[in-house]
Write a protein that holds these residues in place. Sequence first.
Motif, PDB file in Angstrom:
ATOM      1  N   ARG A 163       0.850  -1.194   0.000  1.00  0.00           N
ATOM      2  CA  ARG A 163       0.000   0.000   0.000  1.00  0.00           C
ATOM      3  C   ARG A 163       0.887   1.246   0.000  1.00  0.00           C
ATOM      4  O   ARG A 163       1.727   1.428   0.882  1.00  0.00           O
ATOM      5  N   VAL A 164       0.725   2.102  -0.996  1.00  0.00           N
ATOM      6  CA  VAL A 164       1.530   3.314  -1.122  1.00  0.00           C
ATOM      7  C   VAL A 164       0.636   4.460  -1.586  1.00  0.00           C
ATOM      8  O   VAL A 164      -0.503   4.261  -2.018  1.00  0.00           O
ATOM      9  N   SER A 165       1.185   5.663  -1.483  1.00  0.00           N
ATOM     10  CA  SER A 165       0.592   6.853  -2.099  1.00  0.00           C
ATOM     11  C   SER A 165       1.570   7.351  -3.150  1.00  0.00           C
ATOM     12  O   SER A 165       2.732   7.644  -2.836  1.00  0.00           O
ATOM     13  N   LEU A 166       1.111   7.427  -4.386  1.00  0.00           N
ATOM     14  CA  LEU A 166       1.962   7.835  -5.505  1.00  0.00           C
ATOM     15  C   LEU A 166       1.611   9.254  -5.914  1.00  0.00           C
ATOM     16  O   LEU A 166       0.444   9.572  -6.150  1.00  0.00           O
ATOM     17  N   LEU A 167       2.626  10.115  -5.985  1.00  0.00           N
ATOM     18  CA  LEU A 167       2.461  11.501  -6.438  1.00  0.00           C
ATOM     19  C   LEU A 167       3.170  11.659  -7.768  1.00  0.00           C
ATOM     20  O   LEU A 167       4.348  11.300  -7.897  1.00  0.00           O
ATOM     21  N   LEU A 168       2.468  12.160  -8.761  1.00  0.00           N
ATOM     22  CA  LEU A 168       3.054  12.477 -10.061  1.00  0.00           C
ATOM     23  C   LEU A 168       2.927  13.959 -10.312  1.00  0.00           C
ATOM     24  O   LEU A 168       1.848  14.544 -10.117  1.00  0.00           O
ATOM     25  N   ALA A 169       4.019  14.579 -10.725  1.00  0.00           N
ATOM     26  CA  ALA A 169       4.045  16.005 -11.056  1.00  0.00           C
ATOM     27  C   ALA A 169       4.490  16.162 -12.500  1.00  0.00           C
ATOM     28  O   ALA A 169       5.541  15.640 -12.894  1.00  0.00           O
ATOM     29  N   TRP A 170       3.693  16.889 -13.275  1.00  0.00           N
ATOM     30  CA  TRP A 170       3.947  17.060 -14.709  1.00  0.00           C
ATOM     31  C   TRP A 170       4.279  18.525 -14.965  1.00  0.00           C
ATOM     32  O   TRP A 170       3.427  19.404 -14.775  1.00  0.00           O
ATOM     33  N   ALA A 171       5.496  18.783 -15.401  1.00  0.00           N
ATOM     34  CA  ALA A 171       5.939  20.144 -15.715  1.00  0.00           C
ATOM     35  C   ALA A 171       5.759  20.388 -17.209  1.00  0.00           C
ATOM     36  O   ALA A 171       6.464  19.787 -18.024  1.00  0.00           O
ATOM     37  N   ALA A 197      -0.678   9.156   2.935  1.00  0.00           N
ATOM     38  CA  ALA A 197      -1.538   9.927   2.033  1.00  0.00           C
ATOM     39  C   ALA A 197      -1.563  11.393   2.426  1.00  0.00           C
ATOM     40  O   ALA A 197      -1.543  12.286   1.562  1.00  0.00           O
ATOM     41  N   ALA A 198      -1.616  11.669   3.746  1.00  0.00           N
ATOM     42  CA  ALA A 198      -1.644  13.064   4.197  1.00  0.00           C
ATOM     43  C   ALA A 198      -0.366  13.794   3.818  1.00  0.00           C
ATOM     44  O   ALA A 198      -0.401  14.948   3.356  1.00  0.00           O
ATOM     45  N   ARG A 199       0.787  13.138   3.991  1.00  0.00           N
ATOM     46  CA  ARG A 199       2.041  13.783   3.608  1.00  0.00           C
ATOM     47  C   ARG A 199       2.134  13.981   2.102  1.00  0.00           C
ATOM     48  O   ARG A 199       2.689  14.975   1.623  1.00  0.00           O
ATOM     49  N   ALA A 200       1.604  13.032   1.334  1.00  0.00           N
ATOM     50  CA  ALA A 200       1.617  13.187  -0.120  1.00  0.00           C
ATOM     51  C   ALA A 200       0.791  14.397  -0.553  1.00  0.00           C
ATOM     52  O   ALA A 200       1.200  15.168  -1.438  1.00  0.00           O
ATOM     53  N   LEU A 246       2.460  23.430 -13.678  1.00  0.00           N
ATOM     54  CA  LEU A 246       2.689  22.199 -12.934  1.00  0.00           C
ATOM     55  C   LEU A 246       1.344  21.543 -12.642  1.00  0.00           C
ATOM     56  O   LEU A 246       0.454  22.155 -12.049  1.00  0.00           O
ATOM     57  N   HIS A 247       1.171  20.322 -13.077  1.00  0.00           N
ATOM     58  CA  HIS A 247      -0.036  19.535 -12.828  1.00  0.00           C
ATOM     59  C   HIS A 247       0.360  18.404 -11.883  1.00  0.00           C
ATOM     60  O   HIS A 247       1.369  17.722 -12.112  1.00  0.00           O
ATOM     61  N   ILE A 248      -0.458  18.157 -10.856  1.00  0.00           N
ATOM     62  CA  ILE A 248      -0.093  17.169  -9.839  1.00  0.00           C
ATOM     63  C   ILE A 248      -1.286  16.262  -9.562  1.00  0.00           C
ATOM     64  O   ILE A 248      -2.429  16.716  -9.490  1.00  0.00           O
ATOM     65  N   ALA A 249      -1.017  14.960  -9.392  1.00  0.00           N
ATOM     66  CA  ALA A 249      -2.040  13.983  -9.040  1.00  0.00           C
ATOM     67  C   ALA A 249      -1.481  13.062  -7.971  1.00  0.00           C
ATOM     68  O   ALA A 249      -0.285  12.748  -7.959  1.00  0.00           O
ATOM     69  N   VAL A 250      -2.378  12.611  -7.073  1.00  0.00           N
ATOM     70  CA  VAL A 250      -1.997  11.692  -5.996  1.00  0.00           C
ATOM     71  C   VAL A 250      -3.036  10.573  -5.942  1.00  0.00           C
ATOM     72  O   VAL A 250      -4.238  10.840  -5.897  1.00  0.00           O
ATOM     73  N   VAL A 251      -2.570   9.327  -5.949  1.00  0.00           N
ATOM     74  CA  VAL A 251      -3.447   8.160  -5.856  1.00  0.00           C
ATOM     75  C   VAL A 251      -2.884   7.215  -4.799  1.00  0.00           C
ATOM     76  O   VAL A 251      -1.675   6.976  -4.757  1.00  0.00           O
ATOM     77  N   THR A 252      -3.750   6.687  -3.959  1.00  0.00           N
ATOM     78  CA  THR A 252      -3.373   5.746  -2.900  1.00  0.00           C
ATOM     79  C   THR A 252      -3.997   4.386  -3.198  1.00  0.00           C
ATOM     80  O   THR A 252      -5.157   4.309  -3.605  1.00  0.00           O
ATOM     81  N   GLY A 253      -3.242   3.332  -2.976  1.00  0.00           N
ATOM     82  CA  GLY A 253      -3.772   1.992  -3.198  1.00  0.00           C
ATOM     83  C   GLY A 253      -2.669   0.954  -3.178  1.00  0.00           C
ATOM     84  O   GLY A 253      -1.489   1.263  -2.919  1.00  0.00           O
ATOM     85  N   ASP A 254      -3.040  -0.299  -3.439  1.00  0.00           N
ATOM     86  CA  ASP A 254      -2.075  -1.396  -3.499  1.00  0.00           C
ATOM     87  C   ASP A 254      -1.393  -1.379  -4.856  1.00  0.00           C
ATOM     88  O   ASP A 254      -2.056  -1.460  -5.893  1.00  0.00           O
TER      89      ASP A 254
END
Length: 512
Positions: free
Chosen positions: A308-316, A374-377, A406-414
């Motif tokens: 289980r992780v939280s993934l952050l992607l940032a698109w410049a 998730a909160a820190r992400a 800058l576009h940012i998305a965060v998704v949490t899951g397995d």
Amino acid sequence: MDFHLLGPLEVFADGEPVSLGGVIKRGALAHLLIHANSVVATSKLLATVWPGDTPLTARKMLQNAVRDLRRVLSSETGTDSGPGGRAALLTEARGYRLRIDPDAIDLFRFRQAAERGRADVAAGSYESAARVLREALGLWRGTALADLVEDGLVWPELTVLENGRLNALEDLFEAELACGRHHAVLGELQAVAAAEPTRERLSCQLMLALYRCGRQTDALAAYRHIRVELAERYGLEPTREMQKLERAILDHAPELDAPSGPGLIDVTPLHGPDPVRRPPAQGRPELTAVHPHPRPRRRNDLTVERQRVSLLLAWARYAPDGRGHGAADVQAALREAETVVREVSEQFGGTMNHAGGPVFSTLFGYPEPYEDDAARAVRAAHAMRDRFNHRGPGRPARPLAHRTSLHIAVVTGDAYLSFRPDEDIAPKVVGEVADRCFRLLVLAPRGQVRVCDLTRRASERTSARRVGPEPPEGREPSRGRRTLRGMEEHRRPATLDWSPTEHDELTASAAL
């Protein structure tokens, strides 16, 4: 006479091909052969040969075609010694009936053999089943009635025929896998599964064959592929049987091992990537570890782990208006974006890894998961956005920020984390979490953050939850009230079950 429907329509008499003429005669004969020894209504034949507007003279043209077919059948039956010598086209009260020995039609021979093979599979006679089913499928010479399909005659019966072929293929693959011939059928399985991505039995067989060939990651990738296909096409999740198979592959369940015996003789192995191995996880009971295979693990073996992780992607995105794309300016803008993402990621305890091109990724929950991942992400996403846009007192304006969004998305899951134990780099994230995060990233407005519902709930434990399904573009998270000063006291090892509810899974699948 011998009649072939499992491919272009063909008729043979004493081994010699018989000319049938135009599409009207061939279409009428093919439909009568499919419904051999049954009455086919005249209106049905008319609709079959003329699927669109029926011409005024259609009934007369059909009568002429029937007369010509009778002439062909009567002229050949006298010299033909095959089982179809008694073929006759009869006129009935409501239409026509082709009286014929079913053994003269390859379609009926295929169906009989397929039924015998299926019965052998059910009885556990796998060697016999494989032999019979191979012979049955050998009758197919391509798409059923391919010449008529090319002429625009597409009937519901053709779909039934194709499903019968696929069912026989699935029975054959089951028999071959039970005989231990996973290497021999893998290539054929991959081709059929690629053409039929939503047939779950085929996908399960492909997953099992890949796993037995030592390709665990490819087996898991096949599961992810059908899961996405089912969600996007029908809004469905894989069956429980397929989900159990995925879990068994992750756990190296002993029941998945190939059977030993004569079936393994004369199998040519396919050369592929090294199998995925994983030493037992120590001190991390909350995670699902992939258990080791009996063979010794090589130094540079690829390791896969579900966590289980939280993934952050940032698109410049530099110069979204399409102007000023100079190489030097683009490189400078990407360096600025990378600096911001890296420094903020370290500040909030994330693990940064370059995702490729102008997209940067940060992982929260690796190597150890915590309750506030998730909160820190989410807080890191807001900090990246604000710092990149030089908000706040005392922050100098970045020279290229006005031309970069800058576009940012965060998704949490397995997620599946792929890495090599001997390399000190962040793992690659694959699976549904990565797919969903990339999709939210594309939909995120300029300078904004988008998160999935699971991330929002996990990062806002005390706030009111939004009602309704997750929108396709995700949620816009609220700014966290907690500051960095008190961050460490919240970083406790994860003990809560953050598994999404059935509603969450459905809404997330529908949104993406």
